[in-house]
Enzyme design. Structure first.
Site, mmCIF file in Angstrom:
data_model
loop_
_atom_site.group_PDB
_atom_site.id
_atom_site.type_symbol
_atom_site.label_atom_id
_atom_site.label_comp_id
_atom_site.label_asym_id
_atom_site.label_seq_id
_atom_site.Cartn_x
_atom_site.Cartn_y
_atom_site.Cartn_z
ATOM 1 N N CYS A 239 96.545 31.298 -45.431
ATOM 2 C CA CYS A 239 96.633 29.914 -44.969
ATOM 3 C C CYS A 239 98.059 29.418 -44.778
ATOM 4 O O CYS A 239 98.278 28.399 -44.107
ATOM 5 C CB CYS A 239 95.912 28.978 -45.945
ATOM 6 S SG CYS A 239 96.653 28.903 -47.594
ATOM 7 N N HIS B 119 97.897 17.342 -75.952
ATOM 8 C CA HIS B 119 97.844 17.681 -77.371
ATOM 9 C C HIS B 119 97.233 16.558 -78.204
ATOM 10 O O HIS B 119 97.368 15.374 -77.881
ATOM 11 C CB HIS B 119 99.246 17.992 -77.884
ATOM 12 C CG HIS B 119 99.857 19.206 -77.255
ATOM 13 N ND1 HIS B 119 99.481 20.489 -77.591
ATOM 14 C CD2 HIS B 119 100.808 19.335 -76.298
ATOM 15 C CE1 HIS B 119 100.181 21.347 -76.871
ATOM 16 N NE2 HIS B 119 100.986 20.674 -76.079
#
Length: 488
Positions: free
Chosen positions: A448, A52
């Site tokens: 995977c 931010h």
């Protein structure tokens, strides 16, 4: 186990690892303890990943000061630690005149906080920059110094640099007590033994009040606030948005945003649900939460295709009873240093918090900087980002880089092995995932996952039944012999 340390950091999230990184610059014996097998397993792994600019926090608050300073520090740290950060800027958008007035207030607050470059844009200018936002947007606050990042990667980079420079990290190490004698910290007791120390930095996130209570300080409370997210397939969401798109904020937070990631995905969220104090670890997603998140996100970007969603997740924020960060020495117990209530903008503030707390310890102890301090961390090959020539050279050096394990993200066996054996190596399936992206693609590990489990078993020299998803007891397979399997 009995160890000695000048400083013990409790908590392996972004705040704790940033503090350890800063401490490791000095001639101090620093140990970080984390209760889970992986670092950044709490709020750090499940937040909006936005760095931010600093216009949101009230002027004069600790949040405001740490946010603006932290943002500046990340600009320097990005190259030094090879951090995944994209300085995208951010928009806070308004739909009507009342919300435009809020933006003007935020502009003034940001200027008072020292945030550079803030501007109010009209709706047409916003849509020129972000073509997919709603036609109903009347204007926006543009913050050019904001960015997006990979939070787990930031925490891991801090931790790896600290370990390279002599700091120690104890994982799967739960704090059971803090011994206080004559009003001062004497030791940290854990399920792995005792650590004698004069200073404890409490960076325990959602559980920071509980750690503080162990040391005799009951001066604050941490309340859990859950936020739910939806993540979309990066191929389906390409170019949907470039910068974080925030709604006008409310008292519950910055609101449900639409945001890209550093890896090319897009997500929406979080909502905000105040939870009971006994639900600090409740990260379950809900149907109502998903409906709310999508409905409000579509007010900002209407064409969000639900069919592209690949996963949902939730994080819990540490809301302090003071309404601000709780930083600095305890007024009750000497040697206890608080880094508590670190909710948004805690990710952005982490390096500034680390410097603030470390500077105080350095002054008190008379510590000096190490003459042999090493910047950076070991290089981490990313096969899919290399040129064809560099890929061939890497395979020639180590044939495991020629075996693709994760097809969605093109992650090789060599990268997974490297992730396991790094200075702060992966111990779990999710640890591999967050270091390499194996399992983060469209199939979410369906292809995977079994191979990652096999590689973890082989490289860690543990049975398949001892491989875990992420948390202490989140075993991937049920172990009949020890009855220790099942979800955490």
């Amino acid at each position: 186990m009995t160890k000695q340390a000048d400083v013990v950091v409790i908590g392996g999230g972004i705040t704790g690892t940033a503090v350890l990184h800063e401490l490791a610059k000095y001639n101090l014996r620093a140990i970080l303890v984390e209760q889970e097998p992986e670092l950044a397993a709490g709020t750090t792994k499940a937040n909006s990943a936005v760095l931010h600019a600093g216009f949101d926090a009230p002027e004069g608050s600790i949040k405001a000061r740490m946010n603006v300073e932290g943002n500046k520090l990340y600009h320097d740290l990005k190259d030094e630690l090879d951090l995944q950060i994209r300085w995208s800027g951010s928009f806070v958008v308004a739909m009507d005149d009342e919300q435009m007035a809020v933006l003007r207030d935020l502009l003034k607050r940001g200027q008072d906080n020292g945030v550079p470059g803030l501007e109010i844009w009209d709706g047409d200018a916003v849509r020129k920059s972000e073509p997919n936002v709603s036609k109903d947007i009347k204007g926006a606050l543009w913050a050019p110094t904001a960015g997006i990042c990979w939070p787990f990667g930031l925490a891991l980079a801090f931790a790896e640099n600290a370990v390279v420079n002599g700091a120690e990290i104890l994982r799967e190490c739960t704090v059971t007590d803090i011994i206080v004698e004559q009003g001062a910290v004497k030791s940290v007791e854990t399920d792995q033994g005792s650590i004698e120390t004069k200073y404890v930095i409490n960076a325990a996130g959602i559980h920071a009040d509980e750690i503080s209570h162990l040391a005799g300080d009951n001066s604050f409370a941490i309340h859990p606030r859950k936020g739910e997210y939806i993540l979309f397939d990066k191929t389906a969401q390409k170019n949907l948005v470039y910068s974080p798109i925030f709604p006008t904020p409310t008292k519950m937070g910055k609101g449900i945003l639409v945001c890209a990631t550093t890896h090319g995905n897009v997500f929406v969220g979080p909502n905000a649900q105040d939870m009971n104090d006994d639900e600090k670890d409740n990260t379950a997603v809900t149907i109502s939460g998903m409906d709310e998140t999508l409905e409000k996100a579509r007010r900002l970007v209407p064409n969000i295709p639900v069919g592209a969603a690949i996963t949902e997740f939730a994080g819990v924020r540490a809301v302090s009873s003071t309404g601000d960060f709780i930083l600095g020495p305890s007024k009750i117990t000497k040697g206890l240093i608080q880094a508590a209530g670190i909710q948004s903008p805690g990710l952005t503030s982490a390096p500034a918090i680390a410097k603030y707390l470390t500077d105080a310890i350095v002054r008190e102890m008379g510590a000096v900087k190490k003459s042999d301090y090493k910047k950076g961390r070991p290089a981490q090959p990313c096969f899919r980002m290399l040129t064809n020539a560099d890929q061939r050279a890497l395979i020639a050096k180590d044939s495991r880089y020629g075996r693709v394990i994760c097809r969605c993200e093109t992650v090789t066996e060599g990268e997974i092995v490297d992730a396991i054996h790094r200075p702060v190596g992966a111990r779990t399936v999710d640890g591999v995932k967050r270091r390499t992206r194996a399992g983060m693609g469209r199939c979410q590990g369906g292809f995977c996952g079994p191979r990652v489990i096999q590689i973890l078993s082989r490289e860690l020299h543990i049975p398949i039944t001892k491989v875990r998803k992420e948390m202490k007891k989140s075993y991937m397979f049920y172990d009949k012999e020890t009855q220790s399997g099942g979800k955490a």
